[in-house]
Design a protein around this motif. Structure first.
Motif, PDB file in Angstrom:
ATOM      1  N   ASP A   1       0.838  -1.203   0.000  1.00 37.89           N
ATOM      2  CA  ASP A   1       0.000   0.000   0.000  1.00 37.89           C
ATOM      3  C   ASP A   1       0.871   1.251   0.000  1.00 37.89           C
ATOM      4  O   ASP A   1       0.654   2.169  -0.790  1.00 37.89           O
ATOM      5  N   ALA A   2       1.866   1.291   0.877  1.00 39.08           N
ATOM      6  CA  ALA A   2       2.745   2.462   0.975  1.00 39.08           C
ATOM      7  C   ALA A   2       3.521   2.671  -0.321  1.00 39.08           C
ATOM      8  O   ALA A   2       3.620   3.805  -0.820  1.00 39.08           O
ATOM      9  N   ALA A   3       4.064   1.601  -0.882  1.00 34.65           N
ATOM     10  CA  ALA A   3       4.833   1.715  -2.125  1.00 34.65           C
ATOM     11  C   ALA A   3       3.958   2.219  -3.269  1.00 34.65           C
ATOM     12  O   ALA A   3       4.381   3.078  -4.059  1.00 34.65           O
ATOM     13  N   LEU A   4       2.739   1.724  -3.349  1.00 33.69           N
ATOM     14  CA  LEU A   4       1.841   2.148  -4.426  1.00 33.69           C
ATOM     15  C   LEU A   4       1.396   3.600  -4.262  1.00 33.69           C
ATOM     16  O   LEU A   4       1.224   4.323  -5.245  1.00 33.69           O
ATOM     17  N   ILE A   5       1.248   4.044  -3.029  1.00 34.53           N
ATOM     18  CA  ILE A   5       0.927   5.455  -2.785  1.00 34.53           C
ATOM     19  C   ILE A   5       2.113   6.332  -3.192  1.00 34.53           C
ATOM     20  O   ILE A   5       1.937   7.395  -3.797  1.00 34.53           O
ATOM     21  N   LEU A   6       3.317   5.889  -2.890  1.00 32.98           N
ATOM     22  CA  LEU A   6       4.514   6.630  -3.306  1.00 32.98           C
ATOM     23  C   LEU A   6       4.634   6.667  -4.828  1.00 32.98           C
ATOM     24  O   LEU A   6       5.000   7.702  -5.408  1.00 32.98           O
ATOM     25  N   ILE A   7       4.318   5.560  -5.487  1.00 34.02           N
ATOM     26  CA  ILE A   7       4.341   5.530  -6.951  1.00 34.02           C
ATOM     27  C   ILE A   7       3.299   6.490  -7.519  1.00 34.02           C
ATOM     28  O   ILE A   7       3.572   7.223  -8.483  1.00 34.02           O
ATOM     29  N   PHE A   8       2.115   6.511  -6.935  1.00 32.14           N
ATOM     30  CA  PHE A   8       1.068   7.460  -7.341  1.00 32.14           C
ATOM     31  C   PHE A   8       1.590   8.895  -7.251  1.00 32.14           C
ATOM     32  O   PHE A   8       1.436   9.681  -8.183  1.00 32.14           O
TER      33      PHE A   8
ATOM     34  N   ALA B   1       4.741   9.900  -7.194  1.00 30.28           N
ATOM     35  CA  ALA B   1       5.857  10.088  -8.131  1.00 30.28           C
ATOM     36  C   ALA B   1       5.340  10.301  -9.553  1.00 30.28           C
ATOM     37  O   ALA B   1       5.833  11.176 -10.277  1.00 30.28           O
ATOM     38  N   ILE B   2       4.354   9.515  -9.957  1.00 29.75           N
ATOM     39  CA  ILE B   2       3.773   9.670 -11.298  1.00 29.75           C
ATOM     40  C   ILE B   2       3.140  11.055 -11.434  1.00 29.75           C
ATOM     41  O   ILE B   2       3.323  11.739 -12.446  1.00 29.75           O
ATOM     42  N   GLY B   3       2.415  11.478 -10.413  1.00 28.63           N
ATOM     43  CA  GLY B   3       1.772  12.790 -10.449  1.00 28.63           C
ATOM     44  C   GLY B   3       2.782  13.918 -10.516  1.00 28.63           C
ATOM     45  O   GLY B   3       2.630  14.867 -11.292  1.00 28.63           O
ATOM     46  N   ARG B   4       3.830  13.828  -9.742  1.00 25.93           N
ATOM     47  CA  ARG B   4       4.863  14.875  -9.772  1.00 25.93           C
ATOM     48  C   ARG B   4       5.582  14.881 -11.108  1.00 25.93           C
ATOM     49  O   ARG B   4       5.885  15.945 -11.638  1.00 25.93           O
TER      50      ARG B   4
ATOM     51  N   THR C   1      12.209  14.534  -2.114  1.00 26.24           N
ATOM     52  CA  THR C   1      11.429  15.254  -1.106  1.00 26.24           C
ATOM     53  C   THR C   1      10.068  15.661  -1.647  1.00 26.24           C
ATOM     54  O   THR C   1       9.090  15.695  -0.902  1.00 26.24           O
ATOM     55  N   GLY C   2      10.004  15.958  -2.934  1.00 28.80           N
ATOM     56  CA  GLY C   2       8.727  16.323  -3.540  1.00 28.80           C
ATOM     57  C   GLY C   2       7.725  15.183  -3.519  1.00 28.80           C
ATOM     58  O   GLY C   2       6.543  15.383  -3.233  1.00 28.80           O
ATOM     59  N   VAL C   3       8.212  13.984  -3.813  1.00 30.95           N
ATOM     60  CA  VAL C   3       7.325  12.815  -3.779  1.00 30.95           C
ATOM     61  C   VAL C   3       6.794  12.611  -2.367  1.00 30.95           C
ATOM     62  O   VAL C   3       5.600  12.389  -2.160  1.00 30.95           O
TER      63      VAL C   3
ATOM     64  N   SER D   1       6.500  14.883  -0.009  1.00 36.53           N
ATOM     65  CA  SER D   1       5.595  15.970   0.385  1.00 36.53           C
ATOM     66  C   SER D   1       4.220  15.793  -0.255  1.00 36.53           C
ATOM     67  O   SER D   1       3.202  16.178   0.331  1.00 36.53           O
ATOM     68  N   THR D   2       4.171  15.201  -1.442  1.00 35.82           N
ATOM     69  CA  THR D   2       2.893  14.913  -2.077  1.00 35.82           C
ATOM     70  C   THR D   2       2.228  13.697  -1.446  1.00 35.82           C
ATOM     71  O   THR D   2       1.010  13.664  -1.255  1.00 35.82           O
ATOM     72  N   ALA D   3       3.025  12.698  -1.096  1.00 31.72           N
ATOM     73  CA  ALA D   3       2.478  11.421  -0.636  1.00 31.72           C
ATOM     74  C   ALA D   3       2.079  11.394   0.831  1.00 31.72           C
ATOM     75  O   ALA D   3       1.192  10.618   1.202  1.00 31.72           O
ATOM     76  N   TRP D   4       2.707  12.210   1.684  1.00 35.16           N
ATOM     77  CA  TRP D   4       2.492  12.037   3.120  1.00 35.16           C
ATOM     78  C   TRP D   4       1.021  12.100   3.543  1.00 35.16           C
ATOM     79  O   TRP D   4       0.606  11.313   4.393  1.00 35.16           O
ATOM     80  N   PRO D   5       0.184  13.006   2.985  1.00 38.69           N
ATOM     81  CA  PRO D   5      -1.218  12.987   3.438  1.00 38.69           C
ATOM     82  C   PRO D   5      -1.923  11.667   3.106  1.00 38.69           C
ATOM     83  O   PRO D   5      -2.746  11.174   3.887  1.00 38.69           O
ATOM     84  N   PHE D   6      -1.573  11.084   1.964  1.00 34.97           N
ATOM     85  CA  PHE D   6      -2.185   9.817   1.563  1.00 34.97           C
ATOM     86  C   PHE D   6      -1.627   8.649   2.373  1.00 34.97           C
ATOM     87  O   PHE D   6      -2.361   7.723   2.714  1.00 34.97           O
ATOM     88  N   LEU D   7      -0.336   8.708   2.685  1.00 40.80           N
ATOM     89  CA  LEU D   7       0.249   7.682   3.553  1.00 40.80           C
ATOM     90  C   LEU D   7      -0.394   7.739   4.940  1.00 40.80           C
ATOM     91  O   LEU D   7      -0.705   6.698   5.534  1.00 40.80           O
ATOM     92  N   ALA D   8      -0.630   8.950   5.429  1.00 34.41           N
ATOM     93  CA  ALA D   8      -1.315   9.100   6.720  1.00 34.41           C
ATOM     94  C   ALA D   8      -2.742   8.564   6.628  1.00 34.41           C
ATOM     95  O   ALA D   8      -3.220   7.890   7.558  1.00 34.41           O
TER      96      ALA D   8
END
Length: 150
Positions: free
Chosen positions: A37-44, A46-49, A59-61, A63-70
């Motif tokens: 789950d965490a890896a796929l959220i990070l990939i999401f 990264a793709i968006g950025r 760091t950008g990935v 900063s984008t991913a942390w709300p979704f990881l939470a």
């Protein structure tokens, strides 16, 4: 002297797995699913950025991913997903919708962009990712169960 009473029966699973599935899930399976789950959220993220050509790759990935990881972490805890981490329902759907909902709320509270097109893309992308591998796992489990029964 040891007791001669038989062990208590395990409670039956409720709605999240077929009756023939084991009640307890191995810790390794739950850890694997949480990491997936965490890896796929990070990939999401990264793709968006990458699609928006933003700098600060690592760091950008994050900063984008942390709300979704939470949001995923909150979902895992609130729904006790570790009990059936690979089940499409309620685990997969719960972590998917919880990830997007909490993630968008945290983005809004912290001043990050929350616009309807992004919400739709997040729903579709994270749905594909978080439900997709669970669906593949279910197909593999069914296939292996049939081979074992034959």
């Amino acid at each position: 002297m040891p007791s001669s009473t038989p062990p208590l029966p395990r409670p039956a699973a409720t709605g999240s797995a077929p009756a023939s599935a084991p009640v307890s899930v191995s810790r390794r399976t739950a850890v694997w699913a949480a990491c997936a789950d965490a890896a796929l959220i990070l990939i999401f993220a990264a793709i968006g950025r990458d699609a928006h050509q933003r700098g600060d790759i690592i760091t950008g990935v994050f900063s984008t991913a942390w709300p979704f990881l939470a949001g995923a972490a909150v979902s895992w805890l609130a729904l006790r997903i570790w009990r059936a981490p690979l089940a499409l329902w309620p685990s997969g759907v719960g972590v998917w919708l919880g990830t997007v909902t909490v993630g968008m709320l945290l983005r809004a509270v912290t001043g990050q962009t929350v616009v309807l097109p992004f919400v739709i893309v997040a729903l579709l992308s994270l749905g594909l990712f978080l439900l997709g591998y669970r669906l593949v796992a279910a197909v593999i489990r069914r296939r292996n169960t049939r081979r074992g029964a034959a």
